[in-house]
Design a protein around this motif. Structure first.
Motif, PDB file in Angstrom:
ATOM      1  N   LYS A 117       0.741  -1.180  -0.051  1.00  0.00           N
ATOM      2  CA  LYS A 117       0.001  -0.069  -0.079  1.00  0.00           C
ATOM      3  C   LYS A 117       0.998   1.171   0.083  1.00  0.00           C
ATOM      4  O   LYS A 117       0.425   2.208  -0.415  1.00  0.00           O
ATOM      5  CB  LYS A 117      -0.953   0.004   1.252  1.00  0.00           C
ATOM      6  CG  LYS A 117      -2.018  -0.945   1.107  1.00  0.00           C
ATOM      7  CD  LYS A 117      -2.987  -0.855   0.036  1.00  0.00           C
ATOM      8  CE  LYS A 117      -4.144  -1.905   0.219  1.00  0.00           C
ATOM      9  NZ  LYS A 117      -5.056  -1.924  -1.265  1.00  0.00           N
ATOM     10  N   MET A 118       2.052   1.096   0.668  1.00  0.00           N
ATOM     11  CA  MET A 118       2.888   2.587   0.761  1.00  0.00           C
ATOM     12  C   MET A 118       3.751   2.544  -0.663  1.00  0.00           C
ATOM     13  O   MET A 118       4.291   3.569  -0.772  1.00  0.00           O
ATOM     14  CB  MET A 118       3.904   2.004   1.861  1.00  0.00           C
ATOM     15  CG  MET A 118       3.201   2.403   3.102  1.00  0.00           C
ATOM     16  SD  MET A 118       4.526   1.710   4.441  1.00  0.00           S
ATOM     17  CE  MET A 118       5.584   3.089   4.393  1.00  0.00           C
ATOM     18  N   ASN A 149     -12.316  11.376   6.581  1.00  0.00           N
ATOM     19  CA  ASN A 149     -11.169  10.791   6.258  1.00  0.00           C
ATOM     20  C   ASN A 149     -11.331   9.929   5.351  1.00  0.00           C
ATOM     21  O   ASN A 149     -10.234   9.298   4.511  1.00  0.00           O
ATOM     22  CB  ASN A 149     -10.611  10.283   7.280  1.00  0.00           C
ATOM     23  CG  ASN A 149     -10.217  11.557   8.472  1.00  0.00           C
ATOM     24  OD1 ASN A 149      -9.364  12.666   8.118  1.00  0.00           O
ATOM     25  ND2 ASN A 149     -10.362  11.266   9.621  1.00  0.00           N
ATOM     26  N   GLU A 163     -12.657   7.294  -0.967  1.00  0.00           N
ATOM     27  CA  GLU A 163     -11.754   7.867  -1.344  1.00  0.00           C
ATOM     28  C   GLU A 163     -11.134   8.261   0.190  1.00  0.00           C
ATOM     29  O   GLU A 163     -11.843   9.248   0.878  1.00  0.00           O
ATOM     30  CB  GLU A 163     -11.951   9.274  -2.077  1.00  0.00           C
ATOM     31  CG  GLU A 163     -10.796   9.999  -2.492  1.00  0.00           C
ATOM     32  CD  GLU A 163     -11.302  11.327  -3.395  1.00  0.00           C
ATOM     33  OE1 GLU A 163     -11.316  12.394  -2.889  1.00  0.00           O
ATOM     34  OE2 GLU A 163     -11.505  10.932  -4.467  1.00  0.00           O
ATOM     35  N   ASP A 195      -8.502  10.142   2.536  1.00  0.00           N
ATOM     36  CA  ASP A 195      -7.232  11.245   2.587  1.00  0.00           C
ATOM     37  C   ASP A 195      -6.239  10.783   3.020  1.00  0.00           C
ATOM     38  O   ASP A 195      -5.926  10.268   4.225  1.00  0.00           O
ATOM     39  CB  ASP A 195      -8.082  12.081   3.700  1.00  0.00           C
ATOM     40  CG  ASP A 195      -6.828  13.520   3.892  1.00  0.00           C
ATOM     41  OD1 ASP A 195      -5.913  13.579   3.383  1.00  0.00           O
ATOM     42  OD2 ASP A 195      -7.573  14.213   4.769  1.00  0.00           O
ATOM     43  N   ASN A 196      -5.123  10.571   2.305  1.00  0.00           N
ATOM     44  CA  ASN A 196      -3.612  10.219   2.585  1.00  0.00           C
ATOM     45  C   ASN A 196      -3.041  11.077   3.337  1.00  0.00           C
ATOM     46  O   ASN A 196      -1.805  10.488   3.876  1.00  0.00           O
ATOM     47  CB  ASN A 196      -2.921   9.973   1.209  1.00  0.00           C
ATOM     48  CG  ASN A 196      -3.537   8.636   0.388  1.00  0.00           C
ATOM     49  OD1 ASN A 196      -3.935   7.647   0.955  1.00  0.00           O
ATOM     50  ND2 ASN A 196      -3.582   9.085  -0.884  1.00  0.00           N
ATOM     51  N   SER A 197      -3.463  12.391   3.746  1.00  0.00           N
ATOM     52  CA  SER A 197      -2.842  13.111   4.547  1.00  0.00           C
ATOM     53  C   SER A 197      -3.057  12.797   6.026  1.00  0.00           C
ATOM     54  O   SER A 197      -2.531  13.005   7.173  1.00  0.00           O
ATOM     55  CB  SER A 197      -3.004  14.466   4.364  1.00  0.00           C
ATOM     56  OG  SER A 197      -4.351  14.578   4.562  1.00  0.00           O
ATOM     57  N   ASN A 257      -4.436   6.682   8.084  1.00  0.00           N
ATOM     58  CA  ASN A 257      -5.101   6.347   6.849  1.00  0.00           C
ATOM     59  C   ASN A 257      -4.865   4.722   6.553  1.00  0.00           C
ATOM     60  O   ASN A 257      -5.704   4.435   6.026  1.00  0.00           O
ATOM     61  CB  ASN A 257      -4.659   7.202   5.740  1.00  0.00           C
ATOM     62  CG  ASN A 257      -3.388   6.906   5.223  1.00  0.00           C
ATOM     63  OD1 ASN A 257      -2.949   6.047   4.753  1.00  0.00           O
ATOM     64  ND2 ASN A 257      -2.289   7.917   5.681  1.00  0.00           N
ATOM     65  N   MET A 258      -3.800   4.184   7.107  1.00  0.00           N
ATOM     66  CA  MET A 258      -3.504   2.836   6.752  1.00  0.00           C
ATOM     67  C   MET A 258      -4.505   2.073   7.640  1.00  0.00           C
ATOM     68  O   MET A 258      -5.069   0.841   7.069  1.00  0.00           O
ATOM     69  CB  MET A 258      -2.337   2.643   7.417  1.00  0.00           C
ATOM     70  CG  MET A 258      -1.122   3.103   6.402  1.00  0.00           C
ATOM     71  SD  MET A 258      -0.986   2.569   4.594  1.00  0.00           S
ATOM     72  CE  MET A 258      -0.794   1.027   4.703  1.00  0.00           C
ATOM     73  N   LYS A 297      -7.738   2.057   5.283  1.00  0.00           N
ATOM     74  CA  LYS A 297      -7.507   1.182   3.991  1.00  0.00           C
ATOM     75  C   LYS A 297      -7.523  -0.315   4.665  1.00  0.00           C
ATOM     76  O   LYS A 297      -8.130  -1.093   3.812  1.00  0.00           O
ATOM     77  CB  LYS A 297      -5.843   1.582   3.514  1.00  0.00           C
ATOM     78  CG  LYS A 297      -5.876   2.941   2.810  1.00  0.00           C
ATOM     79  CD  LYS A 297      -4.563   3.268   2.514  1.00  0.00           C
ATOM     80  CE  LYS A 297      -4.464   4.353   1.573  1.00  0.00           C
ATOM     81  NZ  LYS A 297      -3.232   4.770   1.197  1.00  0.00           N
TER      82      LYS A 297
END
Length: 371
Positions: free
Chosen positions: A93-94, A250, A278, A280-282, A286-287, A290
């Protein structure tokens, strides 16, 4: 009140099982001391306050800061459970290069370092070179953890809770919709004098790996059968703890038309679109979000609700802002925005509905975009 009743019910059993363990020969493989010491105060006596924490909320930061053994247990059990399967998913994912993997492994292990495993980390410091080396590093720690959990089970065992109290916990938690998917109702019903629930009781931290938490009341999450038994099981992804965390803004449901620039999908004229979440990766966690999306297949299962979204869009298009004034004049009342939303869509827009109505998150997000 439920926690007090539960602790009062369980403490005598806890104390009785502890006494049996104390006079046994079970040794904590990480410390070389009797496993019974996990449940004792500094004087070597049964610690009733600690036992109460174990029965309620042993994995909280407050509990870990107060009791060193709880901190060591949480970090060691986490390292063993969230192993290569989790790390491989996280690395994927990263989308990082192979030369960064060693840093991810080192940061991960060091974040869970504690007195129980610091000697293992020093002895096998090459764990960070590859995932295969990490596997080898984890093996001995996993064997020790399995041994320790077998000993702990002699004192802390889920079967001691009993079916009746399990349903009592589920019916007492004020959650009417599965907190993992927000799709299925959680309801209660009576059988004579007994209360039953249609939901499963999920152990947020799986009891197979976190035996010490198997009786913790705040480790018990009411969940629909599909989320608990089909999707989650004991899958190794870090996800949000539903009693404290939620998607909020988020992660937002959005419509993605299948045809390029097809406005008909956005105004409810067809269902030629996909529903996506969607993230928010900021956002710092967020992991975990996901992890929720993947573990519970949220994007996949929500495709079956495209007809519901189409209906929302059609209602939104058919009822312009002037519609509120028309209703107020007709009924001779003043409507709040929440009352109007309830009248039109069946949802008021109040965040409390996230706990009480299926598809409320989806509704809020879609209508917020098109309001």
């Amino acid at each position: 009140k439920l926690s007090d009743e539960y602790v009062k019910k369980m403490l005598p059993k806890f104390r009785k099982k502890y006494r049996v363990l104390k006079y046994g020969k079970d040794i904590n493989p990480f410390t070389g001391t009797p496993v019974s010491e996990l449940f004792e105060d500094i004087n070597g006596d049964f610690d009733e306050e600690l036992a109460t924490v174990i029965l309620t909320d042993p994995f909280s930061l407050n509990a870990q800061n107060k009791y060193l053994q709880l901190n060591c247990y949480y970090k060691t059990a986490s390292l063993v459970f969230y192993d290569r399967e989790y790390l491989s998913w996280k690395i994927d994912k990263m989308t990082i290069g192979k030369y960064h993997i060693s840093q991810v492994l080192e940061d991960y292990v060091q974040s869970l370092n504690n007195l129980w495993i610091e000697s293992d980390i020093k002895r096998k410091s090459d764990y960070k070179i590859t995932l295969e080396k990490f596997d080898f590093f984890i093996k001995d720690i996993r064997d020790k953890m399995n041994q320790l959990n077998r000993s702990i089970q002699k004192v802390v065992d889920y079967k001691h809770m009993g079916e009746g109290f399990r349903h009592k916990i589920l019916s007492s938690i004020d959650v009417k919709v599965c907190p993992y998917c927000n799709r299925q109702y959680i309801t209660t019903y009576s059988v004579g004098k007994d209360i039953r629930s249609t939901s499963d009781l999920d152990h947020f931290y799986p009891k197979s790996a976190f035996q010490l938490y198997s009786l913790a009341i705040l480790n018990c999450i009411p969940a629909c059968t599909i989320c608990n038994s089909r999707f989650k099981k004991a899958r190794k992804l870090r996800i949000q703890y539903p009693f404290e965390e939620g998607f909020e803004k988020n992660a937002i449901f959005k419509i993605k038309p299948k045809r390029k620039a097809d406005l008909n999908s956005l105004i409810g004229n067809n269902v030629d679109f996909d529903l996506i979440l969607e993230v928010d990766n900021s956002y710092v966690d967020n992991m975990k979000i996901k992890g929720n999306i993947e573990m519970f297949r949220l994007e996949e299962v929500y495709q079956s609700h495209k007809g519901f979204v189409q209906e929302l869009l059609l209602k939104n298009k058919a009822h312009p802002k002037a519609y509120k004034k028309m209703i107020e004049e007709l009924l001779k009342i003043d409507l709040t925005d929440e009352e109007l939303n309830l009248f039109l869509y069946g949802f008021s827009g109040n965040e409390k509905e996230l706990l009480n109505k299926p598809l409320s998150k989806l509704t809020f997000d879609i209508l917020d975009v098109f309001k």
